[in-house]
Design a protein around this motif. Structure first.
Motif, PDB file in Angstrom:
ATOM      1  N   LYS A   1       0.858  -1.193   0.000  1.00 36.54           N
ATOM      2  CA  LYS A   1       0.000   0.000   0.000  1.00 36.54           C
ATOM      3  C   LYS A   1       0.888   1.236   0.000  1.00 36.54           C
ATOM      4  O   LYS A   1       1.796   1.375   0.822  1.00 36.54           O
ATOM      5  CB  LYS A   1      -0.902  -0.008   1.230  1.00 36.54           C
ATOM      6  CG  LYS A   1      -1.849   1.184   1.240  1.00 36.54           C
ATOM      7  CD  LYS A   1      -2.811   1.192   2.393  1.00 36.54           C
ATOM      8  CE  LYS A   1      -3.701   2.418   2.289  1.00 36.54           C
ATOM      9  NZ  LYS A   1      -4.592   2.569   3.436  1.00 36.54           N
TER      10      LYS A   1
ATOM     11  N   ALA B   1       2.944  -4.634   3.407  1.00 40.42           N
ATOM     12  CA  ALA B   1       3.651  -3.461   3.960  1.00 40.42           C
ATOM     13  C   ALA B   1       2.918  -2.181   3.560  1.00 40.42           C
ATOM     14  O   ALA B   1       2.230  -2.142   2.535  1.00 40.42           O
ATOM     15  CB  ALA B   1       5.090  -3.442   3.456  1.00 40.42           C
ATOM     16  N   VAL B   2       3.075  -1.141   4.390  1.00 42.57           N
ATOM     17  CA  VAL B   2       2.470   0.171   4.089  1.00 42.57           C
ATOM     18  C   VAL B   2       3.594   1.204   4.039  1.00 42.57           C
ATOM     19  O   VAL B   2       4.338   1.375   5.012  1.00 42.57           O
ATOM     20  CB  VAL B   2       1.421   0.566   5.155  1.00 42.57           C
ATOM     21  CG1 VAL B   2       0.812   1.931   4.830  1.00 42.57           C
ATOM     22  CG2 VAL B   2       0.328  -0.490   5.240  1.00 42.57           C
ATOM     23  N   LEU B   3       3.727   1.899   2.890  1.00 45.23           N
ATOM     24  CA  LEU B   3       4.836   2.828   2.681  1.00 45.23           C
ATOM     25  C   LEU B   3       4.319   4.228   2.372  1.00 45.23           C
ATOM     26  O   LEU B   3       3.420   4.392   1.546  1.00 45.23           O
ATOM     27  CB  LEU B   3       5.705   2.366   1.498  1.00 45.23           C
ATOM     28  CG  LEU B   3       6.749   1.258   1.721  1.00 45.23           C
ATOM     29  CD1 LEU B   3       6.101  -0.031   2.144  1.00 45.23           C
ATOM     30  CD2 LEU B   3       7.549   1.032   0.451  1.00 45.23           C
TER      31      LEU B   3
ATOM     32  N   ARG C   1       5.673  -0.896   8.515  1.00 48.02           N
ATOM     33  CA  ARG C   1       5.170   0.478   8.299  1.00 48.02           C
ATOM     34  C   ARG C   1       6.363   1.413   8.142  1.00 48.02           C
ATOM     35  O   ARG C   1       7.246   1.463   9.001  1.00 48.02           O
ATOM     36  CB  ARG C   1       4.308   0.906   9.496  1.00 48.02           C
ATOM     37  CG  ARG C   1       3.756   2.344   9.380  1.00 48.02           C
ATOM     38  CD  ARG C   1       2.696   2.429   8.295  1.00 48.02           C
ATOM     39  NE  ARG C   1       2.113   3.755   8.173  1.00 48.02           N
ATOM     40  CZ  ARG C   1       2.403   4.634   7.214  1.00 48.02           C
ATOM     41  NH1 ARG C   1       3.308   4.339   6.303  1.00 48.02           N
ATOM     42  NH2 ARG C   1       1.795   5.804   7.163  1.00 48.02           N
TER      43      ARG C   1
ATOM     44  N   ARG D   1       7.502   5.492   7.077  1.00 47.84           N
ATOM     45  CA  ARG D   1       7.021   6.852   6.808  1.00 47.84           C
ATOM     46  C   ARG D   1       8.180   7.829   6.942  1.00 47.84           C
ATOM     47  O   ARG D   1       9.016   7.692   7.843  1.00 47.84           O
ATOM     48  CB  ARG D   1       5.919   7.200   7.818  1.00 47.84           C
ATOM     49  CG  ARG D   1       5.175   8.499   7.490  1.00 47.84           C
ATOM     50  CD  ARG D   1       4.065   8.782   8.458  1.00 47.84           C
ATOM     51  NE  ARG D   1       4.583   9.267   9.742  1.00 47.84           N
ATOM     52  CZ  ARG D   1       4.063   8.962  10.915  1.00 47.84           C
ATOM     53  NH1 ARG D   1       3.030   8.134  11.008  1.00 47.84           N
ATOM     54  NH2 ARG D   1       4.574   9.452  12.020  1.00 47.84           N
TER      55      ARG D   1
ATOM     56  N   HIS E   1       6.665  -6.649  10.477  1.00 52.03           N
ATOM     57  CA  HIS E   1       5.972  -5.819  11.484  1.00 52.03           C
ATOM     58  C   HIS E   1       6.856  -4.781  12.169  1.00 52.03           C
ATOM     59  O   HIS E   1       6.483  -4.260  13.221  1.00 52.03           O
ATOM     60  CB  HIS E   1       5.287  -6.700  12.554  1.00 52.03           C
ATOM     61  CG  HIS E   1       4.340  -7.693  11.962  1.00 52.03           C
ATOM     62  ND1 HIS E   1       3.151  -7.317  11.387  1.00 52.03           N
ATOM     63  CD2 HIS E   1       4.426  -9.043  11.811  1.00 52.03           C
ATOM     64  CE1 HIS E   1       2.533  -8.392  10.908  1.00 52.03           C
ATOM     65  NE2 HIS E   1       3.289  -9.455  11.157  1.00 52.03           N
TER      66      HIS E   1
ATOM     67  N   CYS F   1       8.576  -0.992  12.419  1.00 50.60           N
ATOM     68  CA  CYS F   1       8.032   0.335  12.106  1.00 50.60           C
ATOM     69  C   CYS F   1       9.201   1.318  12.045  1.00 50.60           C
ATOM     70  O   CYS F   1       9.990   1.409  12.990  1.00 50.60           O
ATOM     71  CB  CYS F   1       7.052   0.713  13.221  1.00 50.60           C
ATOM     72  SG  CYS F   1       6.323   2.322  12.993  1.00 50.60           S
TER      73      CYS F   1
ATOM     74  N   LEU G   1      10.066   5.339  11.245  1.00 46.03           N
ATOM     75  CA  LEU G   1       9.503   6.685  11.038  1.00 46.03           C
ATOM     76  C   LEU G   1      10.614   7.730  11.168  1.00 46.03           C
ATOM     77  O   LEU G   1      11.411   7.663  12.111  1.00 46.03           O
ATOM     78  CB  LEU G   1       8.434   6.986  12.100  1.00 46.03           C
ATOM     79  CG  LEU G   1       7.405   5.900  12.419  1.00 46.03           C
ATOM     80  CD1 LEU G   1       6.577   6.304  13.628  1.00 46.03           C
ATOM     81  CD2 LEU G   1       6.503   5.656  11.234  1.00 46.03           C
TER      82      LEU G   1
ATOM     83  N   ARG H   1      10.953  -0.871  16.587  1.00 47.95           N
ATOM     84  CA  ARG H   1      10.498   0.473  16.186  1.00 47.95           C
ATOM     85  C   ARG H   1      11.721   1.387  16.135  1.00 47.95           C
ATOM     86  O   ARG H   1      12.443   1.531  17.119  1.00 47.95           O
ATOM     87  CB  ARG H   1       9.484   0.985  17.221  1.00 47.95           C
ATOM     88  CG  ARG H   1       8.840   2.322  16.859  1.00 47.95           C
ATOM     89  CD  ARG H   1       7.833   2.696  17.945  1.00 47.95           C
ATOM     90  NE  ARG H   1       7.172   3.957  17.653  1.00 47.95           N
ATOM     91  CZ  ARG H   1       6.014   4.072  16.989  1.00 47.95           C
ATOM     92  NH1 ARG H   1       5.391   2.992  16.539  1.00 47.95           N
ATOM     93  NH2 ARG H   1       5.469   5.253  16.774  1.00 47.95           N
TER      94      ARG H   1
END
Length: 422
Positions: A284, A301-303, A320, A322, A335, A337, A339, A354
């Motif tokens: 996504k 995965a979400v990018l 994830r 970002r 899983h 993350c 950021l 994370r």
């Protein structure tokens, strides 16, 4: 005919870019999926009559630089070469040292730009502006508007509002002078070398005098901003072309993520093929994302927004991402993350880990705000900034790494916050 000169600095520069500049010369660091320098070269190659691009710096010639130059020459069909300074000679000293090479073939004018800026590079508009202002001037500076407080961190330009002549130039003033700042992108005629030559001769006389009286050696550095522009301002020799488009410096790793966002947004007009899109069976995508064709990404995965994924990267299920740059060969396990971070070459982030930083973006409510070049430490502690993993770092499963800088080749075994891990 025209030429372009790009000042790429050297290994002593780019210290604020560590630990990323340990692995690759700062000008070759990937921003929005391609080396920082490529954005400059691409803009230069689109200017009609551009015959040659010269890179000047004091890096030792190395394989990475040579490979980049030969592939860029093939891609953009323009001669590119690298001239190495024997020492850091300053922004004017370097071009003066190589003036014969720059002037060979008789260019009518040449662009000069710093490698550590990101911009839309309105070179053709600057050329048009230069032609409109007659034959007698020797340079056009690209300027942009900053807010009053931040303008003190840049070279400030006072202009004649009717003619756009540069009346006054002050590098990093101590009090407010002007909200028009120097972007580090210029268009000069060969006449500029006469003015640099006068400063060079004066410096030579002063050096000889200094050596005779004190036995000290003065450096040979000549700076365009402090030594040339301040003298030429108000003599109808310099004009300023103000851009309304994006511009930012790339001094620190945090500013590379911001620059990446600006370039990814520009790709909608210039390179839509570089932007990832939502498709069946693929991850996504939210907002602007660059994914290298060789990256292997799980569809769950979400990018995005503002993510660039380098060559050979592996991203597991449920990841994830970002506001981050993931470099060549990194592995992000299921899983995790990530950021506001840069994950270094061949690094691994474990499952459910994370990795998070604090963005150092300009104030979004101020259209003239620029990115602040924060110092590394403030009030006795590490300034909260993006998290950087150097190359070949291993982050274990189920830990949190926040606002930290991890130097290369580290295997971590616990969580860290606001630390430099040596």
């Amino acid at each position: 005919m025209l030429k372009a000169i790009i000042l790429i600095g050297g290994p002593q520069k780019g210290t604020r870019f560590r630990p990323l500049s340990f692995e690759v010369p700062k000008p070759l660091f990937p921003v929005a999926g391609v080396p920082m320098l490529q954005h400059h070269i691409e803009a230069c190659a689109q200017v009609p009559e551009m015959k040659e691009i010269i890179l000047i710096g004091f890096y030792q010639p190395n394989d990475e630089l040579n490979r980049f130059i030969s592939s860029a020459q093939q891609e953009f069909k323009i001669p590119i070469r690298y001239l190495q300074e024997f020492a850091a000679l300053g922004t004017a000293g370097g071009i003066y040292h190589f003036r014969d090479q720059i002037l060979s073939g008789g260019p009518a004018a040449f662009f000069l730009m710093n490698a550590d800026v990101c911009s839309e590079f309105p070179l053709q508009e600057m050329l048009q502006f230069h032609c409109q202002h007659g034959e007698n001037h020797c340079g056009v500076l690209l300027g942009t508007t900053a807010n009053r407080t931040q303008s003190l961190n840049y070279g400030c330009i006072v202009e004649n509002h009717e003619t756009n002549e540069v009346l006054h130039f002050v590098e990093k003033p101590s009090t407010f002078v002007s909200d028009i700042i120097n972007c580090g992108i210029y268009l000069f005629t060969p006449d500029i070398f006469g003015h640099i030559g006068m400063v060079f001769q004066r410096n030579q006389r002063e050096r000889i005098q200094e050596e005779l009286t004190n036995g000290k050696q003065m450096s040979e550095v000549i700076r365009l901003e402090q030594d040339i522009f301040t003298t030429l301002a108000g003599q109808k020799k310099l004009f300023v072309y103000k851009t309304q488009h994006f511009w930012s410096q790339i001094k620190s790793a945090g500013s590379a993520i911001y620059a990446s966002r600006l370039y990814l947004k520009q790709y909608h007009q210039t390179h839509p093929e570089r932007l990832a899109t939502n498709q069946d069976g693929s991850p996504k995508i939210i907002g602007d994302v660059y994914i290298h064709p060789t990256a292997n990404i799980d569809p769950s995965a979400v990018l995005g927004p503002n993510v660039s994924v380098g060559k050979g990267v592996t991203i597991g299920g449920g990841v994830r991402l970002r506001e981050s740059i993931i470099l060549h060969g990194a592995v992000l396990q299921d899983h995790c993350c990530v950021l506001n971070s840069i994950v270094g070459w061949d690094s691994t982030v474990g499952k459910w880990a994370r990795v998070e930083g604090t963005p150092s973006d300009p104030n979004p409510n101020d259209p003239y705000a620029k990115i602040d070049s924060e110092t590394l430490f403030r009030d006795g502690g590490l300034t909260p900034s993006i998290t950087i993993l150097g190359c070949n770092v291993s982050i274990p499963s189920e830990v949190i790494i926040r606002n930290s800088i991890v130097l290369p080749h580290k295997d971590l075994n616990r969580s860290f916050q606001n630390q430099i891990i040596l």
